[in-house]
Design a protein around this motif. Structure first.
Motif, PDB file in Angstrom:
ATOM      1  N   SER A 498      28.272  38.947  59.566  1.00 13.30           N
ATOM      2  CA  SER A 498      26.968  39.122  59.973  1.00 13.30           C
ATOM      3  C   SER A 498      26.616  38.817  61.281  1.00 13.30           C
ATOM      4  O   SER A 498      26.221  36.502  61.305  1.00 13.30           O
ATOM      5  CB  SER A 498      25.464  39.174  59.209  1.00 13.30           C
ATOM      6  N   THR A 499      25.627  39.378  62.311  1.00 15.11           N
ATOM      7  CA  THR A 499      24.950  38.619  63.577  1.00 15.11           C
ATOM      8  C   THR A 499      23.921  38.208  63.167  1.00 15.11           C
ATOM      9  O   THR A 499      23.257  39.093  62.198  1.00 15.11           O
ATOM     10  CB  THR A 499      25.251  39.426  64.733  1.00 15.11           C
ATOM     11  N   ILE A 500      23.247  37.242  63.791  1.00 19.59           N
ATOM     12  CA  ILE A 500      21.958  37.156  63.375  1.00 19.59           C
ATOM     13  C   ILE A 500      20.364  38.103  63.733  1.00 19.59           C
ATOM     14  O   ILE A 500      19.782  38.464  62.833  1.00 19.59           O
ATOM     15  CB  ILE A 500      21.274  35.746  64.274  1.00 19.59           C
ATOM     16  N   HIS A 501      21.184  38.385  64.556  1.00 22.77           N
ATOM     17  CA  HIS A 501      19.945  39.981  64.542  1.00 22.77           C
ATOM     18  C   HIS A 501      19.978  40.884  63.771  1.00 22.77           C
ATOM     19  O   HIS A 501      19.004  42.108  63.384  1.00 22.77           O
ATOM     20  CB  HIS A 501      20.780  41.102  66.357  1.00 22.77           C
ATOM     21  N   SER A 502      21.972  41.364  63.347  1.00 18.43           N
ATOM     22  CA  SER A 502      21.596  42.393  62.254  1.00 18.43           C
ATOM     23  C   SER A 502      20.672  42.515  60.589  1.00 18.43           C
ATOM     24  O   SER A 502      20.619  42.909  59.583  1.00 18.43           O
ATOM     25  CB  SER A 502      22.969  42.684  62.115  1.00 18.43           C
ATOM     26  N   VAL A 503      20.318  40.746  60.829  1.00 21.78           N
ATOM     27  CA  VAL A 503      20.110  40.688  59.809  1.00 21.78           C
ATOM     28  C   VAL A 503      18.480  40.215  59.381  1.00 21.78           C
ATOM     29  O   VAL A 503      18.167  39.476  58.425  1.00 21.78           O
ATOM     30  CB  VAL A 503      20.717  38.799  58.386  1.00 21.78           C
ATOM     31  N   LYS A 504      18.085  40.049  60.517  1.00 23.19           N
ATOM     32  CA  LYS A 504      16.589  40.104  60.575  1.00 23.19           C
ATOM     33  C   LYS A 504      15.651  40.751  59.893  1.00 23.19           C
ATOM     34  O   LYS A 504      16.136  42.154  59.549  1.00 23.19           O
ATOM     35  CB  LYS A 504      15.843  40.947  62.077  1.00 23.19           C
ATOM     36  N   GLY A 505      14.808  40.745  58.545  1.00 24.47           N
ATOM     37  CA  GLY A 505      13.935  41.763  58.061  1.00 24.47           C
ATOM     38  C   GLY A 505      14.729  41.242  56.812  1.00 24.47           C
ATOM     39  O   GLY A 505      13.972  41.402  55.746  1.00 24.47           O
ATOM     40  N   GLU A 506      15.995  40.342  56.468  1.00 19.28           N
ATOM     41  CA  GLU A 506      17.045  40.047  55.413  1.00 19.28           C
ATOM     42  C   GLU A 506      16.367  39.548  54.626  1.00 19.28           C
ATOM     43  O   GLU A 506      16.213  37.935  54.881  1.00 19.28           O
ATOM     44  CB  GLU A 506      17.778  41.059  54.941  1.00 19.28           C
ATOM     45  N   THR A 507      16.539  39.044  53.164  1.00 18.63           N
ATOM     46  CA  THR A 507      16.654  37.937  52.548  1.00 18.63           C
ATOM     47  C   THR A 507      17.583  37.777  52.165  1.00 18.63           C
ATOM     48  O   THR A 507      18.280  38.644  51.041  1.00 18.63           O
ATOM     49  CB  THR A 507      15.878  37.925  50.801  1.00 18.63           C
ATOM     50  N   HIS A 508      18.618  36.783  51.826  1.00 11.89           N
ATOM     51  CA  HIS A 508      20.157  36.338  51.530  1.00 11.89           C
ATOM     52  C   HIS A 508      19.605  35.229  50.286  1.00 11.89           C
ATOM     53  O   HIS A 508      18.608  34.745  50.418  1.00 11.89           O
ATOM     54  CB  HIS A 508      20.810  36.337  52.368  1.00 11.89           C
ATOM     55  N   ARG A 509      20.724  34.889  49.531  1.00  7.14           N
ATOM     56  CA  ARG A 509      20.445  33.479  48.796  1.00  7.14           C
ATOM     57  C   ARG A 509      21.547  32.488  48.817  1.00  7.14           C
ATOM     58  O   ARG A 509      20.981  31.673  49.565  1.00  7.14           O
ATOM     59  CB  ARG A 509      21.680  34.082  47.416  1.00  7.14           C
ATOM     60  N   SER A 510      22.264  32.651  50.069  1.00  7.22           N
ATOM     61  CA  SER A 510      22.529  31.376  50.815  1.00  7.22           C
ATOM     62  C   SER A 510      23.291  31.557  52.369  1.00  7.22           C
ATOM     63  O   SER A 510      23.307  33.106  52.910  1.00  7.22           O
ATOM     64  CB  SER A 510      23.428  30.448  50.195  1.00  7.22           C
ATOM     65  N   VAL A 511      22.896  30.741  53.088  1.00  3.21           N
ATOM     66  CA  VAL A 511      23.580  31.442  54.930  1.00  3.21           C
ATOM     67  C   VAL A 511      23.966  30.008  55.145  1.00  3.21           C
ATOM     68  O   VAL A 511      23.677  28.780  54.857  1.00  3.21           O
ATOM     69  CB  VAL A 511      22.695  31.470  55.611  1.00  3.21           C
ATOM     70  N   LEU A 512      26.203  30.361  55.598  1.00  2.36           N
ATOM     71  CA  LEU A 512      26.069  29.144  56.451  1.00  2.36           C
ATOM     72  C   LEU A 512      25.906  29.727  58.172  1.00  2.36           C
ATOM     73  O   LEU A 512      26.341  30.646  59.173  1.00  2.36           O
ATOM     74  CB  LEU A 512      27.853  29.310  56.158  1.00  2.36           C
ATOM     75  N   LEU A 513      25.639  29.169  58.461  1.00  3.41           N
ATOM     76  CA  LEU A 513      25.573  29.141  60.129  1.00  3.41           C
ATOM     77  C   LEU A 513      26.809  28.553  61.421  1.00  3.41           C
ATOM     78  O   LEU A 513      27.398  27.636  60.610  1.00  3.41           O
ATOM     79  CB  LEU A 513      24.177  28.911  60.985  1.00  3.41           C
ATOM     80  N   LEU A 514      27.154  29.572  61.903  1.00  3.86           N
ATOM     81  CA  LEU A 514      28.465  29.348  63.003  1.00  3.86           C
ATOM     82  C   LEU A 514      27.989  29.314  64.356  1.00  3.86           C
ATOM     83  O   LEU A 514      26.965  30.264  64.327  1.00  3.86           O
ATOM     84  CB  LEU A 514      29.037  30.223  62.366  1.00  3.86           C
ATOM     85  N   PRO A 520      24.303  26.708  71.708  1.00  5.73           N
ATOM     86  CA  PRO A 520      23.175  26.477  72.128  1.00  5.73           C
ATOM     87  C   PRO A 520      21.967  26.738  71.151  1.00  5.73           C
ATOM     88  O   PRO A 520      20.776  25.649  71.281  1.00  5.73           O
ATOM     89  CB  PRO A 520      22.917  28.387  72.769  1.00  5.73           C
ATOM     90  N   LEU A 521      22.181  27.190  69.919  1.00  3.38           N
ATOM     91  CA  LEU A 521      21.791  26.964  68.752  1.00  3.38           C
ATOM     92  C   LEU A 521      22.168  24.849  68.168  1.00  3.38           C
ATOM     93  O   LEU A 521      20.610  24.162  67.676  1.00  3.38           O
ATOM     94  CB  LEU A 521      22.084  27.722  67.616  1.00  3.38           C
ATOM     95  N   THR A 522      23.231  24.708  68.267  1.00  3.36           N
ATOM     96  CA  THR A 522      23.565  23.217  68.009  1.00  3.36           C
ATOM     97  C   THR A 522      22.568  22.218  69.037  1.00  3.36           C
ATOM     98  O   THR A 522      21.792  21.413  68.951  1.00  3.36           O
ATOM     99  CB  THR A 522      25.126  22.958  68.370  1.00  3.36           C
ATOM    100  N   LYS A 523      22.808  22.595  70.774  1.00  9.22           N
ATOM    101  CA  LYS A 523      21.632  22.351  71.906  1.00  9.22           C
ATOM    102  C   LYS A 523      20.279  22.380  70.922  1.00  9.22           C
ATOM    103  O   LYS A 523      19.960  21.257  71.114  1.00  9.22           O
ATOM    104  CB  LYS A 523      21.494  22.729  73.066  1.00  9.22           C
ATOM    105  N   ILE A 524      19.653  23.026  70.672  1.00 12.83           N
ATOM    106  CA  ILE A 524      18.052  22.990  69.849  1.00 12.83           C
ATOM    107  C   ILE A 524      17.730  22.029  68.990  1.00 12.83           C
ATOM    108  O   ILE A 524      17.241  21.828  68.026  1.00 12.83           O
ATOM    109  CB  ILE A 524      17.820  24.602  69.723  1.00 12.83           C
ATOM    110  N   LEU A 525      18.757  22.600  67.746  1.00 10.34           N
ATOM    111  CA  LEU A 525      18.623  21.562  66.610  1.00 10.34           C
ATOM    112  C   LEU A 525      18.747  20.850  66.254  1.00 10.34           C
ATOM    113  O   LEU A 525      18.132  19.355  65.738  1.00 10.34           O
ATOM    114  CB  LEU A 525      19.906  22.606  65.611  1.00 10.34           C
TER     115      LEU A 525
END
Length: 588
Positions: A498-514, A520-525
């Motif tokens: 899924s895209t990050i935008h599409s899961v806003k408001g949802e709860t998941h058991r686990s997440v792998l972020l690519l 841009p996300l790696t730079k911030i992290l």
């Protein structure tokens, strides 16, 4: 307002399955002053808001008070969620004199329609959709131009019509009237301005407006002080749910309306989940803040990491809730990351009973849909929830069309009014809720009978012959549902993405972020963990996207990083903050 222990027990039993509201949730419920409630991920925002409204309705009914409650939601899904919670609590759905709906629904109902009735003698509004995005405005403007400028060349008329269509209406606040701006910097604008404005208003007066027109006409309508006072007197309490996503023009109008000494306006949401490109972060005064920040979703192993990404979030967690340390998953080949992730999930499912018993999704999150094609050689599939929402919408349209046809067989005239009556009928939300159950469980006998009874309620009100459970309508519903279930995608990894935008408001058991490409996300992290004290211009959209992705899981968060970038400094910094370092080759 005062709520008794029995009131609280009634609401907790109905909404929390025997659990108790925490101290902050109770403080929020008993807070009756204008505030911005910052509710972080997993803090029970919607449940707390529904509980507050339910308790308020109990108190208002008990004391026979006529103080209106207005709830502005971001989506109609939220409307159903709150109404369903109120029904569970035994207080019924929101009804007159109260209001619940989106910000557009509020202003259309209380400002735009009254204005159009008074000024244009028009009771109908027509908004653009995918089938008719511009209402054929160009043809209308050409026709209006032709009446005045019969001599004008057809090409010139078409050119001017296009300029009329693309020129924005604006509010002239000094003269308190609607005006038109030279949006295209047209050198002949002044020559045709009066006609452009008149023709544009003429077309709008027929009810053919856009969603942005809702706020323009509402602002104009609210120059009327008497109408402003009527609304202020009707709604003493105003709640704006998901305020960070609320249209800013509309929000300003609500502030102007209800930020008074006699009204209470509370905005509930999480500004750090502002993730729409082009959006701005909400401006909030520190003195206006109430924090609802005790998360029920995850333990400190994840909550502490979110406070590193955004320290201002100030997330707190419960001791009894535990999560795994987040993982930096190092890869050489990005195409192998998904397989390694599923092996990690399989391993944890065998080792941890709490993880194995959690039935939430395991998700692979990406910034852009095309990532899935490039690295997994599969097409991005629309999120299942969105698929289901669209199927429910299709089924609802089928039923509305069916009811409309049945009525029109007898009544013949007033087709538009009949359709409006059906769509606004009190039974339609219940039909919608039953259709959600149909998509979950299939069309069984119980659901067929319930839907039939709801439809018959509408038909009886119009003195139309009732339908039976063997009506062809139910075969049509079943056919759509079965087709959906039969084409359900069975590819496990494909279903995870899924895209990050599409899961806003949802709860998941686990997440792998690519974050494979421009990163841009790696730079911030890396900035937050390696140089947290260095102040620089914050790319707040990508920072918030990272925050949203990291706050979805209950148990495990994994961030994929190229092994070449995994320096000793990075390893040390992340291990010091209780991350685990893993390598893809350990699992495949």
């Amino acid at each position: 307002m005062e709520f008794t222990n029995l009131d609280y027990k009634r609401i907790e039993d109905a909404l929390l399955n025997g659990l108790k509201l925490n101290k902050l949730q109770k403080e929020f419920i008993e807070l009756f002053e204008t505030k911005t409630i910052i509710a972080g991920p997993g803090t029970g925002k919607t449940t707390s808001l529904a509980a507050k409204i339910a308790l308020m309705l109990i108190d208002l009914n008990r004391n026979n008070k006529n103080e209106g409650i207005c709830i502005i939601t971001h989506t109609n899904v939220a409307v159903n969620e709150i109404n369903n919670a109120l029904q569970k609590a035994g207080v019924g759905k929101i009804k007159h004199p109260h209001f619940i709906g989106t910000i557009h629904e509020f202003f259309n109902k209380f400002c735009v329609l009254p204005l159009f009735k008074i000024a244009f003698k028009n009771n109908n509004l027509h908004f653009p959709d995918k089938n008719q995005p511009d209402h054929n405005n160009i043809d209308t403007y050409i026709s209006l131009l032709s009446r005045k400028y019969r001599w004008m060349d057809e090409g010139v008329k078409k050119s001017i019509a296009r300029r009329i269509d693309s020129s924005n209406l604006i509010i002239n606040t000094e003269e308190r009237r609607i005006d038109i701006e030279n949006t295209n910097n047209w050198d002949k604008f002044d020559k045709y301005k009066d006609d452009m404005l008149r023709f544009k208003i003429k077309r709008k007066s027929q009810g053919y407006i856009t969603h942005s027109d809702t706020f323009l006409f509402s602002e104009y309508f609210l120059f009327n002080k008497r109408m402003v006072e009527i609304l202020r007197n009707r709604f003493k309490y105003v709640f704006i749910d998901e305020f960070q996503d609320t249209n800013k023009h509309g929000e300003r109008l609500l502030d102007n309306l209800f930020k008074t000494d006699k009204n209470i306006i509370q905005k509930i949401g999480d500004p750090f989940q502002t993730i729409g490109f082009g959006e701005v972060m909400p401006e909030i005064k520190k003195d206006d803040i109430f924090r609802l920040n005790i998360s029920n979703r995850f333990g400190s192993a994840l909550g502490n990491q979110l406070n590193i990404i955004i320290p201002e979030a100030q997330i707190e967690t419960k001791e009894e809730i535990s999560s795994f340390n987040p993982i930096l998953l190092a890869y050489n080949n990005p195409e192998s990351v998904g397989l390694a992730y599923n092996r990690i999930i399989e391993k944890l499912s065998k080792e941890s009973l709490t993880f194995n018993s959690n039935k939430k999704r395991d998700s692979i999150l990406v910034l852009r849909k095309d990532t899935t094609k490039k690295y997994f050689n599969i097409e991005y599939k629309e999120d299942k929830k969105k698929k289901k929402d669209s199927i429910v919408s299709e089924l609802k349209k089928l039923i509305v069309k069916f009811i409309h046809k049945k009525i029109m067989e007898v009544e013949i005239d007033q087709t538009i009014e009949v359709r409006k009556w059906i769509l606004s009928h009190r039974n339609i939300p219940e039909i919608n809720s039953l259709l959600v159950d149909v998509l979950k469980n299939g069309l069984n006998d119980t659901l067929t009978i319930k839907i039939r009874d709801e439809i018959n309620c509408l038909l009886k009100e119009r003195a139309i012959t009732e339908i039976k459970r063997n009506n062809k309508l139910f075969k049509d519903i079943e056919e759509i549902v079965n087709k959906t279930l039969n084409t359900e995608d069975q590819n496990y990894i494909e279903n995870q993405i899924s895209t990050i935008h599409s899961v806003k408001g949802e709860t998941h058991r686990s997440v792998l972020l690519l974050d494979f490409e421009k990163k841009p996300l790696t730079k911030i992290l890396m900035n937050r963990y390696l140089s947290p004290d260095i102040e620089e211009d914050i790319d707040f959209i990508n920072r918030n996207l990272l925050y949203v992705a990291m706050s979805r899981p209950t148990h495990l968060f994994i961030y994929a990083i190229n092994e070449e970038e995994l320096t000793d400094e990075i390893k040390t910094k992340f291990i010091d903050q209780y991350w685990d370092i893993k390598y893809v080759q350990e699992f495949i």
